[in-house]
Design an enzyme around this catalytic site. Structure first.
Site, PDB file in Angstrom:
ATOM      1  CE1 TYR A 108     -12.993  -3.556   3.951  1.00 31.98           C
ATOM      2  CE2 TYR A 108     -11.240  -2.927   5.479  1.00 31.98           C
ATOM      3  CZ  TYR A 108     -12.066  -3.885   4.925  1.00 31.98           C
ATOM      4  OH  TYR A 108     -11.967  -5.191   5.338  1.00 31.98           O
ATOM      5  CD  GLU A 150     -11.007  -6.858   7.937  1.00 33.72           C
ATOM      6  OE1 GLU A 150     -10.518  -5.719   7.791  1.00 33.72           O
ATOM      7  OE2 GLU A 150     -11.571  -7.477   7.009  1.00 33.72           O
TER       8      GLU A 150
END
Ligand SMILES: Cc1cc2nc3c(=O)[nH]c(=O)nc-3n(C[C@H](O)[C@H](O)[C@H](O)COP(=O)(O)OP(=O)(O)OC[C@H]3O[C@@H](n4cnc5c(N)ncnc54)[C@H](O)[C@@H]3O)c2cc1C
Ligand code: HEM
Length: 409
Positions: A108, A150
């Site tokens: 990310y 997630e």
């Protein structure tokens, strides 16, 4: 007691950033696709290893770029507008897709860096330090929620995100039609299959002859075997000068019994809950792969549940898994099948001609609908069902590509 969230979504952004996002959301939305179109080449230039994780077909058609742009804009709107449409299903869809591809939290930072740099490149001087800070906040709020979801999914499935794939051996090929092949896969380590909910997909990673590696998602098309997993792949041929599909062609032309494939854990939230409500399963083309596992599952677990299937295809010779669905359906107490073909064979007096029209199909009350096929087909089906009074909330869908619909319905 009902659960009351302590934070409402609009309070997630800092006060300053909230007003900046309000003032700039319009201009970001207007340029969102330009931004994401810049973002991917930037990121791949610095991290060519990611070319092996991102679907290059979706890069070429721009679909992934549009899906990312739409999701970020919808997320920002959701943060600043309490009346914005629900966003949970978008978040869930992305998290499941990421899970199947082994996306990890540290990635990310890379995505955020290039996405925010692309915002600055496209909007130029309009991106003051305050604007950059506000959109960084939006990105990291979105990222944090995805990372958390997630992490939950990885943990629930018992997957180490550093090793998200398992090796499966192709044990059988079934030529379903001229353009559709089923591959039956068995875990190469001999261990049991993971838990699979009917309707879920796996990501299959293949090493292509040109040295590239690419993942694609394939629905687990049958859950009849408890030791083997089946996928059913429709050959994609290029139209109007576009190339043939890379992975589907490879699976059709090259992969044979004995070969090994890297396969993810099952993912996806296109899942039929256990309830007594009648089901309508509406598919077109390769969308039939979601219908068979659901009918098989209900035959095993809820044979009394009423099921109507409706399928559209070019001809009966293109209609894959037809007999298998009918066979599984015969094990249900109340099963009806309707079929539409663009061209009906002369001796076929049961199939309807032309595009699917559910207008005169008797439908039970209190129906739950699951639909899978090309987007225009699903739009058409949804419009028809809404006109017949089926509530929008009862129509679930699966898109065989980046979901460009999720932020609109
Ligand atoms: C959740 C999910 C479940 C799925 N389940 C199934 C399933 O059960 N069965 C199934 O068959 N499929 C399924 N799919 C679709 C599958 O994942 C692949 O998208 C499909 O097999 C095509 O992949 P490909 O590599 O063959 O084609 P790609 O190489 O990805 O090409 C896709 C399209 O892009 C076009 N294209 C590629 N490059 C260019 C270019 N440079 N210029 C212009 N156009 C270009 C191609 O012509 C083609 O039309 C599913 C997808 C998802 C997301
Ligand atoms: C906040 C950050 C992110 C957002 C908003 C986001 C959003 C999305 C969206 C909307 C999709 C399409 C889902 C669908 O199929 O409908 C997607 C797919 C994908 N994402 Fe992310 N993502 C983020 C971060 C990441 C990260 C960190 C990675 C890791 C490198 C990543 C890798 C992928 C890949 C490989 C796909 C599939 C692409 C394809 O099939 O074309 N994403 N993401």
């Amino acid at each position: 007691m009902p659960f009351t969230p302590l934070l409402t979504c609009e309070s997630l952004l800092s006060e300053t950033s909230e007003s900046v996002v309000r003032a700039t959301a319009g201009v970001v939305a207007e340029h969102a696709e330009q931004i994401t179109a810049r973002f991917y080449p930037r990121m791949f230039a610095e991290r060519p290893d990611l070319l092996r994780v991102f679907n290059q077909g979706n890069q070429a058609t721009g679909e992934q770029s549009r899906a990312l742009a739409a999701s970020v804009v919808a997320y920002a709107v959701h943060l600043i507008d309490p009346e914005a449409p629900p966003f949970d299903h978008v978040m869930t869809r992305i998290a499941h897709k990421h899970l199947s591809l082994g996306v990890r939290p540290e990635q990310y930072t890379t995505v955020g860096h290039h996405l925010l740099a692309a915002v600055a490149e496209v909007l130029g001087d309009a991106v003051t330090a305050q604007v950059a800070q506000a959109w960084s906040e939006v990105y990291w709020l979105f990222a944090t929620q995805l990372i958390a979801e997630e992490a939950r999914l990885y943990q629930q499935a018992g997957i180490d995100p550093a090793h998200p794939l398992r090796v499966y051996q192709v044990v059988r090929r079934i030529e379903e039609t001229a353009g559709v092949v089923s591959l039956v896969l068995s875990p190469a380590d001999g261990e049991p299959l993971p838990a699979i909910s009917p309707g879920q997909y796996v990501s299959v990673f293949v090493d292509l002859p040109d040295g590239g590696r690419q993942p694609r998602q394939y629905t687990v098309s049958s859950t009849a075997s408890e030791t083997r997993l089946q996928i059913t792949v429709s050959r994609v041929t290029g139209v109007g000068g576009a190339p043939d599909g890379r992975v589907s062609s490879y699976l059709h032309d090259v992969v044979r019994p004995g070969d090994l494939l890297d396969v993810s854990n099952p993912a996806g939230d296109f899942i039929v809950e256990s309830s007594s409500r009648p089901l309508l399963l509406v598919s077109a083309g390769a969308g039939i792969t979601t219908v068979l596992p659901i009918v098989e599952h209900l035959a095993r677990t809820q044979p009394q549940r009423q099921v109507v299937v409706a399928h559209a295809d070019r001809t009966q010779h293109d209609h894959a898994l037809r007999q298998t669905v009918l066979h599984a359906g015969r094990q249900l107490d109340d099963f009806t099948s309707h079929v539409w073909y663009e061209a009906v064979d002369g001796d076929d007096h049961q199939s309807r001609h032309g595009l699917m029209d559910l207008g005169d199909v008797p439908l039970p009350d209190d129906l739950a609908v699951f639909t899978c096929g090309p987007l225009p087909f699903m739009r058409h089906v949804r419009a028809g069902l809404l006109a017949r009074g089926v509530p929008a909330s009862e129509i679930r869908y699966e898109v065989f590509g980046p979901d460009l619909w999720a932020t609109q319905v």
